[in-house]
Motif scaffolding. Sequence first.
Motif, mmCIF file in Angstrom:
data_model
loop_
_atom_site.group_PDB
_atom_site.id
_atom_site.type_symbol
_atom_site.label_atom_id
_atom_site.label_comp_id
_atom_site.label_asym_id
_atom_site.label_seq_id
_atom_site.Cartn_x
_atom_site.Cartn_y
_atom_site.Cartn_z
ATOM 1 N N ASP A 170 0.830 -1.212 0.000
ATOM 2 C CA ASP A 170 0.000 0.000 0.000
ATOM 3 C C ASP A 170 0.862 1.260 0.000
ATOM 4 O OD1 ASP A 170 -2.358 -1.370 -0.093
ATOM 5 O OD2 ASP A 170 -2.794 -1.183 2.049
ATOM 6 N N ASP A 171 1.959 1.241 0.778
ATOM 7 C CA ASP A 171 2.850 2.401 0.833
ATOM 8 C C ASP A 171 3.434 2.700 -0.549
ATOM 9 O OD1 ASP A 171 2.413 2.589 3.553
ATOM 10 O OD2 ASP A 171 4.218 1.472 4.095
ATOM 11 N N LEU A 174 0.617 4.069 -2.937
ATOM 12 C CA LEU A 174 0.262 5.456 -2.666
ATOM 13 C C LEU A 174 1.387 6.401 -3.068
ATOM 14 C CD1 LEU A 174 -1.533 4.992 0.776
ATOM 15 C CD2 LEU A 174 -2.604 5.569 -1.417
ATOM 16 N N TRP A 175 2.635 5.969 -2.894
ATOM 17 C CA TRP A 175 3.773 6.794 -3.336
ATOM 18 C C TRP A 175 3.752 6.947 -4.853
ATOM 19 C CZ3 TRP A 175 8.339 4.625 -5.830
ATOM 20 C CH2 TRP A 175 9.307 5.598 -6.126
ATOM 21 N N LYS A 179 0.474 10.261 -3.545
ATOM 22 C CA LYS A 179 -0.295 10.547 -2.341
ATOM 23 C C LYS A 179 0.485 10.235 -1.060
ATOM 24 C CE LYS A 179 -4.725 9.853 -4.656
ATOM 25 N NZ LYS A 179 -5.158 11.259 -4.544
ATOM 26 N N ALA A 180 1.746 9.876 -1.187
ATOM 27 C CA ALA A 180 2.599 9.627 -0.031
ATOM 28 C C ALA A 180 4.039 9.906 -0.433
ATOM 29 C CB ALA A 180 2.455 8.180 0.453
ATOM 30 N N ASN A 181 4.861 10.352 0.532
ATOM 31 C CA ASN A 181 6.258 10.606 0.200
ATOM 32 C C ASN A 181 7.078 9.321 0.351
ATOM 33 O OD1 ASN A 181 7.070 10.324 2.972
ATOM 34 N ND2 ASN A 181 6.417 12.441 3.334
ATOM 35 N N ARG A 184 7.600 7.260 3.593
ATOM 36 C CA ARG A 184 6.596 6.264 3.984
ATOM 37 C C ARG A 184 6.986 4.889 3.438
ATOM 38 N NH1 ARG A 184 0.009 6.866 3.823
ATOM 39 N NH2 ARG A 184 -0.487 4.649 4.045
ATOM 40 N N GLY A 249 -6.896 5.459 -1.722
ATOM 41 C CA GLY A 249 -6.290 6.741 -2.042
ATOM 42 C C GLY A 249 -6.981 7.476 -3.181
#
Length: 341
Positions: A170-171, A174-175, A179-181, A184, A249
């Motif tokens: 998931d990390d 989303l990256w 939607k995530a740096n 994460r 996300g």
Amino acid sequence: MIAIHNSPEGFHPRWIAYCKKKGIEFKLVDCYSSDLIEQLQGSKCLFWHHSQNNPKALIAAKPILFALEHAGIKVFPDFKTNWHFDDKIGQKYLLEAFNIPHAKTWVFYDKDQALQWTKTTTFPKVFKLRRGAGSANVRLVKTAAQARHVIRKAFKSGFSPYNRWGNLSDDIRLWQMGKANFNRVLNGFYHLLFAPNFASVAGKEKGCVLFQEFIPGNTFDIRVVVVANKAFAIKRLVRDNDFRASGSGTILYEKELFNDSWIALAFDINRKIQAQVLALDYVFLDGKPLVVEISYGFAPGGYDPCTGYWDKNLQWHEGPFDPYGWMIELMLNENARNFDY
């Protein structure tokens, strides 16, 4: 004066900002301090947005809040809002007891009974752990053989509340979506070796197993959040090549995406449950909404783009709004907590 738990996470900064804006007297308290009762002296109520991923909150939050409420101290979240939080077993029985339309759920506390059930039911089914958010502990069990494997593990070694590979996946997703740096993602790799503290505090889930009816054909779910006599909603698209929408996300907000009947149902459900805040997740069978999970908490950033809200008469109010302020007013004005909408 109101008391707010001193934390930079969750609803706390929003509550503080509202109090400052409106000139509402407040003080910050440490809910993990042994002298919390002394800190609360002179306060009308306590606000504490506790998380299922905070190891200290797992131990302390519900006992402290329930004890305070038992003693006559007003708290947010209160018992009717809080007891079923992050407890899918409790939610199953609550939804059934109130005859709320929901995806049928089975829970077994005996391995042999669970194994026998696999011979009489159909598949696929959705396997869920009791705890967890963002679909991290949710998987599709496609065959009876897979179900029997899950059942045997549930009654032997058990399941960690932290899905290492699932969370890392998931990390990364989303990256890649922006939607995530990348920190994460690095954190996800670290947790492949060292699980977060909350996982060791919570311990493995074993001794019971829970399955939910799989409702095919859903490309999205709908979350409706009710705060007293107001409601707002988001539409979450399912992940690619998956059936899960929570944590995807990909969120849509336009009013025309939501049917007023879904909002009316959310108000009706909360007339029964009587929560200060109730977040309902719907999937759909033949166009009719079924509840698959409930909560009181949500990540504020995901709701800031909402384009408006509905009142108890299903009238739409266009534009920005402050549900965290609604929570404050709900506690300060008992008349605002009226479930006879």
